[in-house]
Design an enzyme around this catalytic site. Sequence first.
Site, PDB file in Angstrom:
ATOM      1  N   ASN A 113      -7.517  -3.634  14.366  1.00 38.22           N
ATOM      2  CA  ASN A 113      -8.908  -3.844  13.946  1.00 38.22           C
ATOM      3  C   ASN A 113      -9.029  -4.965  12.907  1.00 38.22           C
ATOM      4  O   ASN A 113     -10.069  -5.148  12.300  1.00 38.22           O
ATOM      5  CB  ASN A 113      -9.506  -2.540  13.393  1.00 38.22           C
ATOM      6  CG  ASN A 113      -8.807  -2.064  12.120  1.00 38.22           C
ATOM      7  OD1 ASN A 113      -7.875  -2.703  11.638  1.00 38.22           O
ATOM      8  ND2 ASN A 113      -9.248  -0.946  11.581  1.00 38.22           N
TER       9      ASN A 113
ATOM     10  N   HIS B 206      -7.269  -5.185  10.073  1.00 43.05           N
ATOM     11  CA  HIS B 206      -6.993  -4.874   8.665  1.00 43.05           C
ATOM     12  C   HIS B 206      -5.716  -5.575   8.193  1.00 43.05           C
ATOM     13  O   HIS B 206      -4.808  -5.843   8.960  1.00 43.05           O
ATOM     14  CB  HIS B 206      -6.976  -3.362   8.396  1.00 43.05           C
ATOM     15  CG  HIS B 206      -5.800  -2.615   8.896  1.00 43.05           C
ATOM     16  ND1 HIS B 206      -5.839  -1.274   9.191  1.00 43.05           N
ATOM     17  CD2 HIS B 206      -4.523  -2.992   9.164  1.00 43.05           C
ATOM     18  CE1 HIS B 206      -4.655  -0.874   9.588  1.00 43.05           C
ATOM     19  NE2 HIS B 206      -3.838  -1.887   9.594  1.00 43.05           N
TER      20      HIS B 206
ATOM     21  N   GLU C 293      -9.665  -2.124   5.451  1.00 42.80           N
ATOM     22  CA  GLU C 293     -10.303  -1.926   6.749  1.00 42.80           C
ATOM     23  C   GLU C 293     -11.527  -2.838   6.881  1.00 42.80           C
ATOM     24  O   GLU C 293     -12.009  -3.378   5.887  1.00 42.80           O
ATOM     25  CB  GLU C 293     -10.731  -0.457   6.878  1.00 42.80           C
ATOM     26  CG  GLU C 293      -9.593   0.550   6.741  1.00 42.80           C
ATOM     27  CD  GLU C 293      -8.686   0.637   7.959  1.00 42.80           C
ATOM     28  OE1 GLU C 293      -8.624  -0.320   8.755  1.00 42.80           O
ATOM     29  OE2 GLU C 293      -8.026   1.688   8.113  1.00 42.80           O
TER      30      GLU C 293
ATOM     31  N   ASP D  44       0.805  -1.220   0.000  1.00 43.33           N
ATOM     32  CA  ASP D  44       0.000   0.000   0.000  1.00 43.33           C
ATOM     33  C   ASP D  44       0.842   1.276   0.000  1.00 43.33           C
ATOM     34  O   ASP D  44       2.062   1.229   0.177  1.00 43.33           O
ATOM     35  CB  ASP D  44      -0.968  -0.003   1.202  1.00 43.33           C
ATOM     36  CG  ASP D  44      -0.293  -0.484   2.494  1.00 43.33           C
ATOM     37  OD1 ASP D  44       0.947  -0.420   2.588  1.00 43.33           O
ATOM     38  OD2 ASP D  44      -1.013  -0.904   3.412  1.00 43.33           O
TER      39      ASP D  44
END
Length: 241
Positions: free
Chosen positions: A136, A138, A143, A67
Amino acid sequence: MNLIEVRDYTEMSQKAAEYIIEKVRRIPNIKLGLATGGTPIGTYQNLIEDHQKNKTSYQNVLTFNLDEYVGLSGDNQNSYRYFMNDKLFNHIDIDKNNTFIPCGNVEDIEAECQRYEELIHHHGGVDLQVLGIGSNGHIGFNEPGTSFTSKTHVVNLTASTIEANARFFNSKEEVPTKAITMGISSIMKSKEILLLISGEKKREAMQKLLHAEVTESFPASILRNHPSVTIIADQAALAKS
Ligand code: PGA
């Protein structure tokens, strides 16, 4: 999923580097998927030390990063291009032309996403993808709620991810709000995955990864459906310390 338990961050970094080095020596033109963030920094340091001591060569290796932030150019110190050059590529014998990262500061971001997805495909796909995990759940910047069929795409970063990454910036306000990320399906196409998990902050994510159902609300859970995943996790993440 194959789980390797290690004592701490140091041991995780050593084991992960050994794992990667063994592959690079056996397959000199391997295509590595690489990650940024705090987790892989120690692994990259070990790769550099090994390169200097044992001369493991990366001359024919190709790398694809997961990313990049939208809006940052590669010479911005907070871009992932800068991170990878600084933490790894500048210190090994890799050809920078063989290191691929989505470009965050192009005019047509959608076209860039498509170009990047096709580029990976054009080179025959990633052989070994190194991954971290967000607290979380990801993976990359996918996400919670991201479709499992997603390819490389633009994402709005969640408040918790912006908060977590603010430590690398002068202030939270400077953290970009969008990023380009390989999609879940792009990641799942990798032939093999090496997932690194360290620290107390990742405890809940670790538990969910091992025990929760496979659901888009916890993106990393999809890894349970991948045929070749190795997790290297330390005692703090495994709630054993
Ligand atoms: P970290 O991030 O390595 O900085 O904890 C991992 C991730 O967000 O994937």
